[in-house]
Design a protein around this motif. Structure first.
Motif, PDB file in Angstrom:
ATOM      1  N   PHE A 165      37.124  42.176  45.067  1.00  0.00           N
ATOM      2  CA  PHE A 165      37.814  40.981  44.552  1.00  0.00           C
ATOM      3  C   PHE A 165      38.187  41.265  43.097  1.00  0.00           C
ATOM      4  O   PHE A 165      37.560  40.792  42.162  1.00  0.00           O
ATOM      5  CB  PHE A 165      36.907  39.760  44.674  1.00  0.00           C
ATOM      6  CG  PHE A 165      37.602  38.446  44.452  1.00  0.00           C
ATOM      7  CD1 PHE A 165      38.501  37.956  45.391  1.00  0.00           C
ATOM      8  CD2 PHE A 165      37.357  37.691  43.309  1.00  0.00           C
ATOM      9  CE1 PHE A 165      39.144  36.731  45.190  1.00  0.00           C
ATOM     10  CE2 PHE A 165      37.987  36.476  43.106  1.00  0.00           C
ATOM     11  CZ  PHE A 165      38.891  36.001  44.045  1.00  0.00           C
ATOM     12  N   ASN A 166      39.226  42.095  42.938  1.00  0.00           N
ATOM     13  CA  ASN A 166      39.579  42.596  41.612  1.00  0.00           C
ATOM     14  C   ASN A 166      40.615  41.706  40.928  1.00  0.00           C
ATOM     15  O   ASN A 166      41.009  40.659  41.439  1.00  0.00           O
ATOM     16  CB  ASN A 166      40.075  44.046  41.713  1.00  0.00           C
ATOM     17  CG  ASN A 166      41.198  44.203  42.723  1.00  0.00           C
ATOM     18  OD1 ASN A 166      41.975  43.270  42.936  1.00  0.00           O
ATOM     19  ND2 ASN A 166      41.296  45.372  43.347  1.00  0.00           N
ATOM     20  N   ASP A 167      41.063  42.169  39.777  1.00  0.00           N
ATOM     21  CA  ASP A 167      41.981  41.361  38.976  1.00  0.00           C
ATOM     22  C   ASP A 167      43.281  41.060  39.721  1.00  0.00           C
ATOM     23  O   ASP A 167      43.815  39.946  39.637  1.00  0.00           O
ATOM     24  CB  ASP A 167      42.281  42.077  37.655  1.00  0.00           C
ATOM     25  CG  ASP A 167      43.068  41.210  36.696  1.00  0.00           C
ATOM     26  OD1 ASP A 167      42.509  40.220  36.209  1.00  0.00           O
ATOM     27  OD2 ASP A 167      44.261  41.506  36.469  1.00  0.00           O
ATOM     28  N   ASN A 219      46.579  36.852  42.309  1.00  0.00           N
ATOM     29  CA  ASN A 219      47.362  36.366  43.455  1.00  0.00           C
ATOM     30  C   ASN A 219      46.771  35.118  44.092  1.00  0.00           C
ATOM     31  O   ASN A 219      47.501  34.270  44.605  1.00  0.00           O
ATOM     32  CB  ASN A 219      47.477  37.466  44.520  1.00  0.00           C
ATOM     33  CG  ASN A 219      48.344  38.623  44.061  1.00  0.00           C
ATOM     34  OD1 ASN A 219      49.173  38.464  43.162  1.00  0.00           O
ATOM     35  ND2 ASN A 219      48.149  39.791  44.657  1.00  0.00           N
ATOM     36  N   LYS A 220      45.445  35.005  44.079  1.00  0.00           N
ATOM     37  CA  LYS A 220      44.771  33.939  44.825  1.00  0.00           C
ATOM     38  C   LYS A 220      44.511  32.677  44.008  1.00  0.00           C
ATOM     39  O   LYS A 220      44.378  31.594  44.569  1.00  0.00           O
ATOM     40  CB  LYS A 220      43.419  34.453  45.355  1.00  0.00           C
ATOM     41  CG  LYS A 220      43.530  35.516  46.445  1.00  0.00           C
ATOM     42  CD  LYS A 220      43.726  34.862  47.790  1.00  0.00           C
ATOM     43  CE  LYS A 220      43.687  35.861  48.929  1.00  0.00           C
ATOM     44  NZ  LYS A 220      44.011  35.215  50.221  1.00  0.00           N
ATOM     45  N   LEU A 221      44.410  32.824  42.674  1.00  0.00           N
ATOM     46  CA  LEU A 221      44.011  31.690  41.844  1.00  0.00           C
ATOM     47  C   LEU A 221      45.216  31.000  41.215  1.00  0.00           C
ATOM     48  O   LEU A 221      46.204  31.659  40.870  1.00  0.00           O
ATOM     49  CB  LEU A 221      43.076  32.160  40.721  1.00  0.00           C
ATOM     50  CG  LEU A 221      41.672  32.607  41.124  1.00  0.00           C
ATOM     51  CD1 LEU A 221      40.968  33.252  39.939  1.00  0.00           C
ATOM     52  CD2 LEU A 221      40.857  31.422  41.631  1.00  0.00           C
ATOM     53  N   PRO A 222      45.141  29.671  41.023  1.00  0.00           N
ATOM     54  CA  PRO A 222      46.146  28.993  40.201  1.00  0.00           C
ATOM     55  C   PRO A 222      46.160  29.602  38.797  1.00  0.00           C
ATOM     56  O   PRO A 222      45.116  30.059  38.304  1.00  0.00           O
ATOM     57  CB  PRO A 222      45.660  27.539  40.169  1.00  0.00           C
ATOM     58  CG  PRO A 222      44.761  27.405  41.355  1.00  0.00           C
ATOM     59  CD  PRO A 222      44.134  28.746  41.563  1.00  0.00           C
ATOM     60  N   LYS A 223      47.324  29.581  38.152  1.00  0.00           N
ATOM     61  CA  LYS A 223      47.468  30.266  36.868  1.00  0.00           C
ATOM     62  C   LYS A 223      46.449  29.808  35.836  1.00  0.00           C
ATOM     63  O   LYS A 223      45.842  30.626  35.129  1.00  0.00           O
ATOM     64  CB  LYS A 223      48.880  30.042  36.308  1.00  0.00           C
ATOM     65  CG  LYS A 223      49.900  31.042  36.809  1.00  0.00           C
ATOM     66  CD  LYS A 223      51.209  30.893  36.051  1.00  0.00           C
ATOM     67  CE  LYS A 223      52.206  31.939  36.564  1.00  0.00           C
ATOM     68  NZ  LYS A 223      53.522  31.787  35.886  1.00  0.00           N
ATOM     69  N   ASP A 224      46.229  28.483  35.729  1.00  0.00           N
ATOM     70  CA  ASP A 224      45.306  27.996  34.714  1.00  0.00           C
ATOM     71  C   ASP A 224      43.874  28.432  35.007  1.00  0.00           C
ATOM     72  O   ASP A 224      43.104  28.757  34.097  1.00  0.00           O
ATOM     73  CB  ASP A 224      45.402  26.473  34.582  1.00  0.00           C
ATOM     74  CG  ASP A 224      45.126  25.761  35.906  1.00  0.00           C
ATOM     75  OD1 ASP A 224      45.331  26.375  36.975  1.00  0.00           O
ATOM     76  OD2 ASP A 224      44.703  24.583  35.869  1.00  0.00           O
ATOM     77  N   PRO A 282      32.965  42.916  39.400  1.00  0.00           N
ATOM     78  CA  PRO A 282      33.697  42.313  40.527  1.00  0.00           C
ATOM     79  C   PRO A 282      32.862  42.191  41.800  1.00  0.00           C
ATOM     80  O   PRO A 282      32.033  43.058  42.111  1.00  0.00           O
ATOM     81  CB  PRO A 282      34.865  43.287  40.754  1.00  0.00           C
ATOM     82  CG  PRO A 282      34.955  44.108  39.518  1.00  0.00           C
ATOM     83  CD  PRO A 282      33.582  44.164  38.941  1.00  0.00           C
ATOM     84  N   ALA A 283      33.113  41.102  42.539  1.00  0.00           N
ATOM     85  CA  ALA A 283      32.518  40.935  43.870  1.00  0.00           C
ATOM     86  C   ALA A 283      33.188  41.908  44.841  1.00  0.00           C
ATOM     87  O   ALA A 283      34.311  42.375  44.598  1.00  0.00           O
ATOM     88  CB  ALA A 283      32.700  39.502  44.347  1.00  0.00           C
TER      89      ALA A 283
END
Length: 699
Positions: free
Chosen positions: A14-16, A21-26, A133-134
């Motif tokens: 679960f890298n940068d 890609n997966k998280l909202p920008k904020d 990272p996970a």
């Protein structure tokens, strides 16, 4: 079809890129801020990350998650929970909350605590380390975590490591700002741990009780050939080994572990894997994973990976070289000589800080690598001596000598640069040779700490190294903080001169294996802590307690707990070895000797029955030898059992450890000498275990 390595690399992490890609920008920005600056993670951010992490994990086949932590053993620990959550009507949903991400509650009662926790005080907490990272392994989402008790004591190796990294960051930034480098906001230590290991055939391994229980052979005569031909080091990889290494690389790459270099090592059946450098806590996590995966992949190839420091007598053991450096948030390696006077001043300050740190806390560095297994290796001709010293190479040593003596320094490989009153050359890369006998060697832009044992966690030495260097930098800052800018160059020069003069005794560029060096080291006042019981009492010396407690790496109870755990581990290790050796000798070897003697006597009797005047002097001589060896083994076995019982019954842990080291190990050596001689006289059909020849040359 060849696998696409760039696509394979980090595919289970679960890298940068995944987070972006997966998280909202904020939420992504808030998480990055936490990772980069160590700020507090808000619950709404944790919840958002947990949802994204769960979705990604399930997409990649995961059904469970675990908080993955490093208790005070050399291993990792994990408790698996599924994502399922009842939804009513016999249905379930796949759920994972921010609270479950950031905190877990494993039972803490059965891990080593060194007296920090009573058995009935079972509660422990794991806390997410977002800087590591996970990843997914075996259909489980692994979340790297710290581990502490209900009352807040650190019960792991990650917590003090993170504390030491924060401490060094704080002190390094402070001194950089004093030197005028105000753009630096953060520094990280980086580590690249080279991992040595042995591969043996699984079927042969399963016939050796000593390897199964102890990880090393307790008896075994030398094979006709060892490493004397020097033909294994960097030699052509055997097909079975090559297949293993290819498989291992792919498994490591999936987990984002940058496995880079692989080759045969000096001893037969010995090999090495080296990764690319990474931030220290990530590198520690990766090395723990690497050791685990090495064993798992070996099993798939009907091999066993041995990580003991000395699995075979008479040939090289296995270490782990800790390549350590400091990197700024602007990408500058602080141990890389620069091209301007300011860069070179900065380099010199950090170089001399490391020299001071190693000299002041050489005992702690030795303690950080102390173990029963590593005691067999340190001081032998394949490893550094137990005396800690620093190799700088001739040119850097001459530079420091010039500073000490207020002289100009020039070299055909350098240009003169004025740093106030004195001169430092502009280095080209790799102006130093490599010194294989040095415990702590400067190798261009990093220090290589070479005393680590192959099975140990690299957290321990990096905790000490980070903290000791932080203390040296702190003392430098205190000395320079009131100096006006127009007098800073002179003040820095005087500081460097004083420090070099005071700590030059730790610098040694010669052969660390010679008796002459051990005598010279004693004359210089350097420690020579040969064994773990010799070294460990220094852990609680006043100066060492002050270092670790003042920088908040350990509380006093945490520090004493680690002392107790190391002693306990040493005692338990030697007790297991003694009991294992006694069982092999009593149940396997002596009966085998008796069986063979019976065969010889029967053969001699048959010969006499057929030809009464035939000579049986050969059989008689062999019977005498085997009888004497058998009786000697029985005598030494009795002594070993008696001394082991006395050591085990000794209440004082340090005294018990010393008895195991001085008496029990000596008993084992005597017993082994008779056992190994008997082995050379027995045919393989009678011998109850595979020989060194088979173990080392069958893969």
């Amino acid at each position: 079809m060849e696998k696409n390595i760039p696509e394979l690399y980090g595919s289970l992490v679960f890298n940068d890129r995944i987070m972006r890609n997966k998280l909202p920008k904020d939420m992504y920005k808030a998480l990055r801020k936490t990772i980069q600056n160590g700020t507090h993670l808000e619950l709404d951010v944790a919840n958002s990350v947990a949802v994204a992490m769960k979705e990604w994990a399930i997409e990649n086949g995961a059904t469970h998650y675990t908080h993955w932590f490093q208790p005070m053993t050399n291993f990792t620990a994990e408790k698996h929970d599924s994502f399922i959550s009842p939804a009513g009507d016999g249905q379930i949903i796949m759920d994972f909350s921010g609270k479950e991400l950031v905190k877990g509650e494993p039972d803490a009662s059965s891990f080593p605590s060194g007296g920090l926790r009573a058995t009935f005080e079972a509660r422990g907490y794991t806390a997410w380390d977002p800087t590591s990272p996970a990843f997914i392994k075996d259909r489980t989402l692994y979340i790297p975590t710290a581990f502490c008790s209900y009352s807040g004591e650190a019960l792991d190796k990650k917590t003090p490591l993170l504390r030491s990294m924060d401490t060094l960051n704080r002190e390094a930034v402070k001194i950089l700002h004093l030197l005028g480098n105000n753009e630096i906001k953060h520094i990280n230590t980086t580590v690249g741990p080279e991992q040595e290991y042995f591969l043996v055939d699984k079927n042969l391994y399963n016939q050796r009780k000593d390897l199964i229980f102890c990880g090393r052979t307790l008896i075994g005569a030398p094979a006709p050939k060892g490493q004397e031909m020097e033909d294994h080091y960097f030699g052509t990889l055997k097909p079975r080994v090559s297949a293993y290494m290819h498989d291992l690389d792919e498994e490591l790459w999936k987990l984002g572990i940058p496995a880079k270099t692989k080759h045969n090592e000096v001893a037969p059946a010995q090999h090495e894997l080296a990764p690319v450098f990474d931030t220290t806590n990530v590198a520690v996590d990766h090395n723990q994973l690497t050791m685990e995966i090495m064993k798992k992949v070996a099993d798939r190839h009907d091999l066993v990976c041995l990580l003991h420091e000395k699995p075979f007598e008479g040939i090289n053991g296995s270490g782990k070289h800790n390549n350590w450096s400091m990197i700024t948030d602007t990408g500058v390696n602080l141990l890389d000589p620069g091209k301007t006077p300011a860069e070179n001043t900065q380099f010199l300050v950090f170089l001399v800080a490391v020299i001071k740190a190693v000299d002041d806390y050489a005992d702690l560095l030795r303690i950080s690598v102390a173990s029963a297994g590593n005691d067999h290796r340190l001081g032998a001709n394949e490893a550094p001596p137990a005396v800690v010293s620093i190799f700088l190479g001739d040119e850097l040593t001459d530079v420091l000598r010039a500073i000490e003596n207020d002289e100009y320094f020039s070299s055909h490989d350098s240009v003169q640069m004025d740093i106030g009153a004195k001169v430092l050359p502009h280095f080209i890369k790799d102006t130093t040779d490599r010194n294989r006998t040095s415990p702590f060697a400067f190798t261009g832009n990093k220090f290589e700490f070479r005393m680590l044992g192959s099975s140990s966690s690299v957290a321990n030495p990096n905790i000490i190294l980070n903290t000791a260097v932080a203390e040296a930098l702190h003392q430098f800052s205190e000395q320079l903080k009131e100096v006006p800018a127009d007098r800073m160059e002179t003040a820095v020069h005087n500081l460097l001169k004083e420090t070099v003069t005071e700590h030059k005794r730790i610098i040694f560029n010669g052969n660390g294996y010679t008796d002459e060096w051990l005598k010279e080291a004693a004359d210089r006042g350097l420690y020579n802590l040969v064994s773990t019981p010799d070294a460990l009492p220094h852990f609680t010396d006043t100066k060492n307690k002050e270092l670790l407690i003042s920088h908040k790496i350990f509380t006093e109870p945490e520090l004493y707990s680690r002392y107790e755990i190391k002693l306990e581990n040493y005692v338990k290790t030697l007790h297991i070895e003694s009991c294992t050796m006694a069982e092999i000798i009593q149940k396997d070897l002596i009966p085998a000797v008796c069986t063979y003697m019976e065969q010889i006597a029967h053969t001699a009797s048959l010969k006499k029955a057929v030809v009464p005047d035939i000579s049986v002097s050969g059989e008689a001589e062999l019977l005498k030898k085997l009888t004497a060896l058998s009786e000697n083994m029985m005598t030494e076995l009795s002594a070993l059992k008696s001394d082991t019982a006395r050591a085990q019954e000794t209440a004082d842990l340090l005294e018990s450890a010393r008895m195991y080291q001085k008496t029990v190990l000596a008993d084992m050596d005597k017993l082994r000498s008779f056992a190994d001689e008997a082995e050379t006289l027995l045919p393989e059909a009678v011998l109850p275990y595979p020989t060194y020849g088979k173990l080392l040359f069958s893969v």
